[in-house]
Motif scaffolding. Structure first.
Motif, PDB file in Angstrom:
ATOM      1  N   ASP A 169       0.568  -1.132  -0.021  1.00 30.83           N
ATOM      2  CA  ASP A 169      -0.012   0.021  -0.185  1.00 30.83           C
ATOM      3  C   ASP A 169       0.917   1.251  -0.067  1.00 30.83           C
ATOM      4  N   ASP A 170       1.911   1.199  -0.811  1.00 30.16           N
ATOM      5  CA  ASP A 170       2.788   2.226  -1.064  1.00 30.16           C
ATOM      6  C   ASP A 170       3.760   2.746   0.142  1.00 30.16           C
ATOM      7  N   LYS A 171       3.946   1.796   1.404  1.00 30.35           N
ATOM      8  CA  LYS A 171       4.639   1.952   2.306  1.00 30.35           C
ATOM      9  C   LYS A 171       5.566   1.065   2.266  1.00 30.35           C
ATOM     10  N   PRO A 172       6.747   1.144   2.765  1.00 29.10           N
ATOM     11  CA  PRO A 172       7.934   0.492   2.800  1.00 29.10           C
ATOM     12  C   PRO A 172       8.115  -0.240   4.282  1.00 29.10           C
ATOM     13  N   LEU A 173       8.694  -1.622   4.124  1.00 29.44           N
ATOM     14  CA  LEU A 173       9.236  -2.177   5.153  1.00 29.44           C
ATOM     15  C   LEU A 173      10.561  -2.988   4.573  1.00 29.44           C
ATOM     16  N   MET A 174      11.273  -3.436   5.260  1.00 33.36           N
ATOM     17  CA  MET A 174      12.388  -4.375   5.069  1.00 33.36           C
ATOM     18  C   MET A 174      12.435  -5.503   5.760  1.00 33.36           C
ATOM     19  N   VAL A 175      12.714  -6.736   5.119  1.00 30.94           N
ATOM     20  CA  VAL A 175      12.770  -8.068   5.548  1.00 30.94           C
ATOM     21  C   VAL A 175      14.190  -8.696   5.238  1.00 30.94           C
ATOM     22  N   ALA A 176      14.936  -9.095   6.296  1.00 28.62           N
ATOM     23  CA  ALA A 176      16.273  -9.891   6.012  1.00 28.62           C
ATOM     24  C   ALA A 176      16.048 -11.214   6.741  1.00 28.62           C
ATOM     25  N   GLU A 177      16.664 -12.118   5.947  1.00 30.62           N
ATOM     26  CA  GLU A 177      16.573 -13.771   6.437  1.00 30.62           C
ATOM     27  C   GLU A 177      17.962 -14.346   6.235  1.00 30.62           C
ATOM     28  N   VAL A 178      18.188 -15.136   7.230  1.00 29.79           N
ATOM     29  CA  VAL A 178      19.555 -15.652   7.117  1.00 29.79           C
ATOM     30  C   VAL A 178      19.163 -17.159   7.262  1.00 29.79           C
ATOM     31  N   PHE A 179      19.657 -18.036   6.307  1.00 30.51           N
ATOM     32  CA  PHE A 179      19.410 -19.608   6.310  1.00 30.51           C
ATOM     33  C   PHE A 179      20.359 -20.042   7.317  1.00 30.51           C
ATOM     34  N   LEU A 180      19.884 -20.806   8.499  1.00 32.41           N
ATOM     35  CA  LEU A 180      20.673 -21.363   9.513  1.00 32.41           C
ATOM     36  C   LEU A 180      21.125 -22.593   8.817  1.00 32.41           C
ATOM     37  N   PRO A 181      22.132 -23.256   9.676  1.00 27.97           N
ATOM     38  CA  PRO A 181      22.943 -24.395   9.120  1.00 27.97           C
ATOM     39  C   PRO A 181      22.202 -25.685   8.780  1.00 27.97           C
ATOM     40  N   ASP A 182      20.962 -25.846   9.370  1.00 22.71           N
ATOM     41  CA  ASP A 182      20.271 -27.031   9.032  1.00 22.71           C
ATOM     42  C   ASP A 182      19.292 -26.869   7.897  1.00 22.71           C
ATOM     43  N   SER A 183      19.415 -25.749   7.318  1.00 23.90           N
ATOM     44  CA  SER A 183      18.350 -25.244   6.215  1.00 23.90           C
ATOM     45  C   SER A 183      18.253 -26.162   4.999  1.00 23.90           C
ATOM     46  N   PHE A 184      17.251 -26.219   4.434  1.00 17.39           N
ATOM     47  CA  PHE A 184      17.072 -26.918   3.128  1.00 17.39           C
ATOM     48  C   PHE A 184      17.945 -26.362   2.275  1.00 17.39           C
ATOM     49  N   ALA A 185      18.268 -25.034   2.377  1.00 18.68           N
ATOM     50  CA  ALA A 185      18.937 -24.265   1.364  1.00 18.68           C
ATOM     51  C   ALA A 185      20.205 -24.870   0.998  1.00 18.68           C
ATOM     52  N   TYR A 186      21.066 -25.634   2.241  1.00 18.24           N
ATOM     53  CA  TYR A 186      22.261 -26.093   1.982  1.00 18.24           C
ATOM     54  C   TYR A 186      22.544 -27.454   1.789  1.00 18.24           C
ATOM     55  N   GLN A 187      21.297 -28.226   2.028  1.00 19.01           N
ATOM     56  CA  GLN A 187      21.181 -29.578   1.872  1.00 19.01           C
ATOM     57  C   GLN A 187      21.663 -30.062   0.381  1.00 19.01           C
ATOM     58  N   ASN A 188      22.715 -31.176   0.577  1.00 18.29           N
ATOM     59  CA  ASN A 188      23.434 -31.729  -0.542  1.00 18.29           C
ATOM     60  C   ASN A 188      24.126 -30.972  -1.452  1.00 18.29           C
ATOM     61  N   ILE A 189      24.612 -29.748  -0.787  1.00 15.28           N
ATOM     62  CA  ILE A 189      25.693 -29.044  -1.716  1.00 15.28           C
ATOM     63  C   ILE A 189      26.730 -28.771  -0.807  1.00 15.28           C
ATOM     64  N   MET A 190      27.940 -28.169  -1.617  1.00 14.34           N
ATOM     65  CA  MET A 190      29.140 -27.596  -1.085  1.00 14.34           C
ATOM     66  C   MET A 190      28.969 -26.373  -1.032  1.00 14.34           C
ATOM     67  N   VAL A 191      28.930 -25.659   0.135  1.00 18.56           N
ATOM     68  CA  VAL A 191      28.840 -24.364   0.313  1.00 18.56           C
ATOM     69  C   VAL A 191      30.174 -23.516   0.533  1.00 18.56           C
ATOM     70  N   ASN A 192      30.355 -22.735  -0.446  1.00 21.01           N
ATOM     71  CA  ASN A 192      31.661 -21.916  -0.567  1.00 21.01           C
ATOM     72  C   ASN A 192      31.910 -21.206   0.659  1.00 21.01           C
ATOM     73  N   ALA A 193      32.862 -20.765   1.412  1.00 21.75           N
ATOM     74  CA  ALA A 193      33.004 -20.277   2.615  1.00 21.75           C
ATOM     75  C   ALA A 193      32.634 -18.677   2.549  1.00 21.75           C
TER      76      ALA A 193
END
Ligand SMILES: C=C(O[C@@H]1C=C(C(=O)O)C=C[C@H]1O)C(=O)O
Length: 193
Positions: A169-193
């Protein structure tokens, strides 16, 4: 407002945010970081039980580090920090800045979400725009990694996060998210440091 706050609140989320083009990321991780949709919806679809645990929320002045084109330094904001858990596994730490000036009209409800997901409200709103997504990595010294250690999560690599400004509704807000260690985002991949 939240009556009790986690002893770690506010965790904070200091980072060197950059546009995603500057980084060579594993495709799966990049897919999670740049997903324009609702993280709540995606995580809910991947788990039997999804919940939001509020770590705390309080009114602060936007810092220079977190300020942006839509939320200037010093702007009074309601800071909300939460964990998103799937099947009781912490997947995401999120820190949102809700300018008090945006918490008007229909958006007054954002000040008293409790354990309802912010995303559930945002992504069900017709007049919602998401601005560009920035990404950042969080090393062992970051307060987010300290939070992960407090949560007894094993830290085997840097953590990755994303942030963006929403315009509702033309008004701002900011959202920041960090994927924690057991997150699906890291499963079965090599994460570069
Ligand atoms: C923006 C979303 O909302 C999620 C829920 C949040 C909350 O309840 O505070 C904060 C950030 C997001 O992880 C989303 O689901 O995409």
């Amino acid at each position: 407002m939240v009556d009790k706050q986690h002893k770690l609140f506010p965790v904070g989320m200091q980072a060197n945010w950059c546009s995603e083009g500057a980084l060579a990321l594993a495709p799966q991780l990049k897919d999670w970081l740049l997903d324009p949709g609702s993280l709540t919806a995606r995580l809910s679809n991947l788990s039997k039980s999804f919940r939001v645990q509020v770590l705390g929320q309080s009114v602060q002045h936007c810092t220079i580090e977190e300020s942006n084109q839509d939320i200037p330094p010093g702007e009074p904001v309601l800071v909300r920090e939460v964990l998103l858990l799937c099947n009781d596994v912490p997947q995401v730490f999120a820190r949102s800045l809700l300018p008090l000036a945006s918490l008007t009209g229909e958006q007054q409800q954002l000040a008293t979400l409790g354990s309802q997901s912010l995303g559930q409200v945002l992504f069900n709103h017709a007049n919602l725009k998401r601005k560009r997504i920035e990404v950042a990595s969080f090393d062992s010294q970051s307060s987010v990694t300290q939070l992960a250690k407090e949560l007894k999560l094993s830290i085997e690599h840097n953590l990755w996060g994303r942030r963006s400004v929403f315009i509702i509704d033309d008004k701002p807000l900011m959202v920041a998210e960090v994927f924690l260690p057991d997150s699906f985002a890291y499963q079965n991949i090599m994460v570069n440091a």
